[in-house]
Design an enzyme around this catalytic site. Structure first.
Site, short mmCIF file in Angstrom:
data_model
loop_
_atom_site.label_atom_id
_atom_site.label_comp_id
_atom_site.label_asym_id
_atom_site.label_seq_id
_atom_site.Cartn_x
_atom_site.Cartn_y
_atom_site.Cartn_z
N TRP A 19 -1.41 8.62 -8.57
CA TRP A 19 -1.71 8.11 -7.22
C TRP A 19 -0.49 7.69 -6.41
CZ3 TRP A 19 -5.77 7.11 -3.96
CH2 TRP A 19 -5.58 6.13 -2.98
N ASN A 21 0.08 5.65 -2.36
CA ASN A 21 -0.30 5.34 -0.98
C ASN A 21 0.96 5.07 -0.17
OD1 ASN A 21 -1.20 2.97 -2.84
ND2 ASN A 21 -1.14 1.89 -0.92
N ASP A 22 1.19 3.87 0.34
CA ASP A 22 2.26 3.65 1.31
C ASP A 22 3.67 4.06 0.85
OD1 ASP A 22 0.04 2.15 1.92
OD2 ASP A 22 1.10 0.23 2.09
N GLN A 38 4.13 3.32 -3.10
CA GLN A 38 3.05 2.65 -3.82
C GLN A 38 2.50 3.66 -4.83
OE1 GLN A 38 1.28 -0.85 -3.26
NE2 GLN A 38 3.48 -0.71 -3.39
N TRP A 46 -6.03 4.27 -7.13
CA TRP A 46 -5.31 3.04 -6.80
C TRP A 46 -5.43 2.03 -7.93
CZ3 TRP A 46 -6.26 -2.16 -5.78
CH2 TRP A 46 -5.26 -2.83 -5.05
N ARG A 149 1.34 -10.05 3.54
CA ARG A 149 2.04 -8.98 2.81
C ARG A 149 2.87 -8.02 3.66
NH1 ARG A 149 -3.59 -7.96 2.02
NH2 ARG A 149 -4.34 -6.13 3.16
N ASP A 150 3.56 -7.15 2.92
CA ASP A 150 4.29 -6.00 3.43
C ASP A 150 5.55 -6.37 4.22
OD1 ASP A 150 2.11 -4.77 2.29
OD2 ASP A 150 1.08 -4.41 4.19
N GLU A 202 -1.53 -4.80 8.65
CA GLU A 202 -0.71 -4.52 7.48
C GLU A 202 0.59 -3.82 7.91
OE1 GLU A 202 -4.02 -3.73 4.02
OE2 GLU A 202 -3.52 -1.99 5.22
C1 FRU Z 1 -1.65 -0.58 2.95
C2 FRU Z 1 -1.73 -1.58 1.83
C3 FRU Z 1 -0.68 -2.66 1.98
C4 FRU Z 1 -0.48 -3.13 0.57
C5 FRU Z 1 -0.62 -1.85 -0.20
C6 FRU Z 1 -1.20 -2.03 -1.59
O1 FRU Z 1 -2.19 0.66 2.62
O2 FRU Z 1 -3.03 -2.13 1.76
O3 FRU Z 1 -1.07 -3.68 2.87
O4 FRU Z 1 0.77 -3.73 0.38
O5 FRU Z 1 -1.43 -0.99 0.57
O6 FRU Z 1 -1.19 -0.83 -2.30
#
Ligand code: FRU
Length: 488
Positions: A19, A21-22, A38, A46, A149-150, A202
């Site tokens: 997987w 993501n970001d 991620q 996830w 976060r982030d 986010e």
């Molecule tokens: C955005 C998010 C972020 C977080 C991450 C977790 O897609 O939700 O806010 O840090 O993914 O995987």
């Protein structure tokens, strides 16, 4: 799970397996674009959030490296490594390296699922970003919150300090902090609520962008990701940053989407890229189909700038020149048409012209549009009996760049609108369209990056037909195609 090699993109980043993501920690370091992301190192879904790592010299081919920051597991608690950024601490302000060998510092959210807690941590690398050590088991910023976060960090020279933007998710606010050493952070200001606030905020980031190609004119742009009405939405605000506060020119009243499709999300830009370029990379979020042995892919990188328009300053995003300069190494170019060719209420099959087959290609086209034009564009990923395709182009009657998936594979699987549109006008009677098809992703750039629509498509193996069409009268001024597929 069934492997889906057919949907693996050729010129976009995907992890080898499992997987993503970001994008995280985008940093240009020692001649290479670092991409952390991620990642779940164990499963194709996830979870176990960690920072995966890959590097590239040209943003097309990627070297896959070991997980850079793994989840932290203790008997009583687990910390997942959520999104964040990375900087090269050139002057060793953190003391976590030496002047001669400055550290790479990653600033990220530690998410503790059991405690429902999110706080900001740092980790550092003394081997050029390959492996990281946690600086401390204590966060550098802790507000005792569950959704905070982030962090995205950059060096601000005028006040000689590090600036962090970080999301107060449910308050729809971006908190701005300053620090001289990446460890001790002081709150400087809050931005928001503003613009679109129906879902949590986010992945905020703040970038200085050049206006109208004049390096002396710079405005600051704040990017914020959130769920929108039609899938993920990244909005941007144009304004000024004085080292403490971001002030939006439109006083938070405008919602300006970065992308008009239903997949582009959590985008951030590379820090320290050559020639001061600001290159944005997003995750193409989509849960409508499974892919295996990977899930998730990145967008094409976008070169960013600002342009003065009748409505005000607007973002311009072109497919990055880093990519277009290197593309000849991987793709064969074919000029399909060089002179004005009228296409009136007809379609022309282009597959006959292509030296390759398959659905990994990139079309650049210019169309002449008049008052007699209804629609002009392409039928892509079409199957032999023409019962399925995706329609991409310019709708002159409604003044819109569009992607229409009504009769596509996505027809019965859409989470939102089957037609995705962006308002657009011809410039001097001409519309420019770039169509990036990469097996399961589709990105359309209008008028040289004035508007972008990104989505995911999942065509059948035999759905590889490509035609150009017009409803009403239109003409192709010029068109070429870069083909990333194998020779027929
Ligand atoms: C955005 C998010 C972020 C977080 C991450 C977790 O897609 O939700 O806010 O840090 O993914 O995987």
């Amino acid at each position: 799970p069934v492997p889906t090699p057919l949907w693996r993109p050729q010129y976009h980043f995907t992890p080898e397996k499992n997987w993503t993501n970001d994008p995280n920690g985008l940093l240009f370091l020692n001649g290479e674009y670092q991409l952390y992301y991620q990642h779940n190192p164990f499963e194709n879904k996830w979870g176990h959030m960690s920072w995966g790592h890959a590097t590239s010299k040209d943003l097309i081919s990627w070297k896959h490296l070991p997980v850079a920051i793994p989840e932290i597991v203790h008997p009583d608690t687990t910390t997942w490594i959520y999104s964040g950024s990375a900087v090269l601490d050139k002057n060793n302000t953190s003391g976590l390296g030496t002047k001669e060998k400055p550290p790479v510092v990653a600033i990220f959210t530690g998410d503790q699922p059991k405690q429902h807690k999110e706080s900001q941590f740092i980790a550092y690398s003394n081997d050029n970003g390959i492996s990281f050590k946690q600086y401390s088991s204590t966060p550098v910023i802790d507000l005792n919150k569950s959704d905070f976060r982030d962090p995205n960090v950059f060096w601000y020279e005028p006040t000689r300090q590090w600036i962090m933007t970080v999301s107060m998710v449910n308050e729809h606010m971006v908190r701005i902090y300053g620090s001289s050493n990446l460890k001790d952070w002081t709150k400087l200001s809050d931005f928001g609520p503003a613009g679109y606030t129906r879902n949590g905020w986010e992945c905020p980031s703040l970038l200085p962008l050049v206006v109208d190609n004049d390096p002396k004119k710079v405005k600051w742009v704040m990017f914020v990701s959130s769920g929108g009405d039609h899938g993920p939405l990244i909005q941007y605000f144009v304004g000024d940053f004085d080292g403490t506060t971001f002030k939006d020119d439109n006083a938070g009243k405008l919602v300006l989407p970065v992308d008009y499709g239903d997949c582009f999300y959590a985008a951030i830009a590379w820090r320290d890229a050559p020639q001061n370029k600001k290159i944005l990379l997003g995750w193409l979020q989509d849960g409508r189909r499974e892919t295996y042995p990977w899930k998730g892919q990145m967008s094409i990188p976008h070169d960013l700038s600002l342009k003065t328009t009748d409505e005000g300053l607007r973002l311009v995003q072109e497919p990055s020149s880093v990519v277009t300069k290197a593309m000849g190494k991987y793709a064969a170019q074919k000029v399909l048409l060089t002179k004005n060719l009228p296409i009136n209420d007809t379609r022309i099959n282009l597959n006959k012209e292509r030296p390759y087959s398959g659905n990994s290609y990139w079309i650049n086209a210019e169309f002449e549009v008049t008052k007699d034009t209804k629609k002009v564009g392409f039928n892509i990923v079409e199957n032999p009996d023409i019962t399925k395709n995706v329609n991409v182009g310019y709708d002159a009657e409604n003044g819109q760049l569009f992607i229409d998936c009504t009769i596509s594979e996505m027809g019965n699987k859409s989470r939102q609108n089957l037609t995705q549109t962006a308002p657009m006008k011809p410039e001097n009677g001409v519309v420019k369209i770039q169509v990036l098809v990469d097996n399961s992703s589709l990105e359309v750039f209008g008028n040289g990056g004035e508007k972008v629509i990104s989505t995911m498509i999942y065509p059948d193996g035999n759905a590889t037909n490509l035609s150009v069409f017009a409803e009403g009268k239109a003409a192709i001024k010029w068109m070429n195609i870069w083909d990333f597929n194998q020779k027929k």
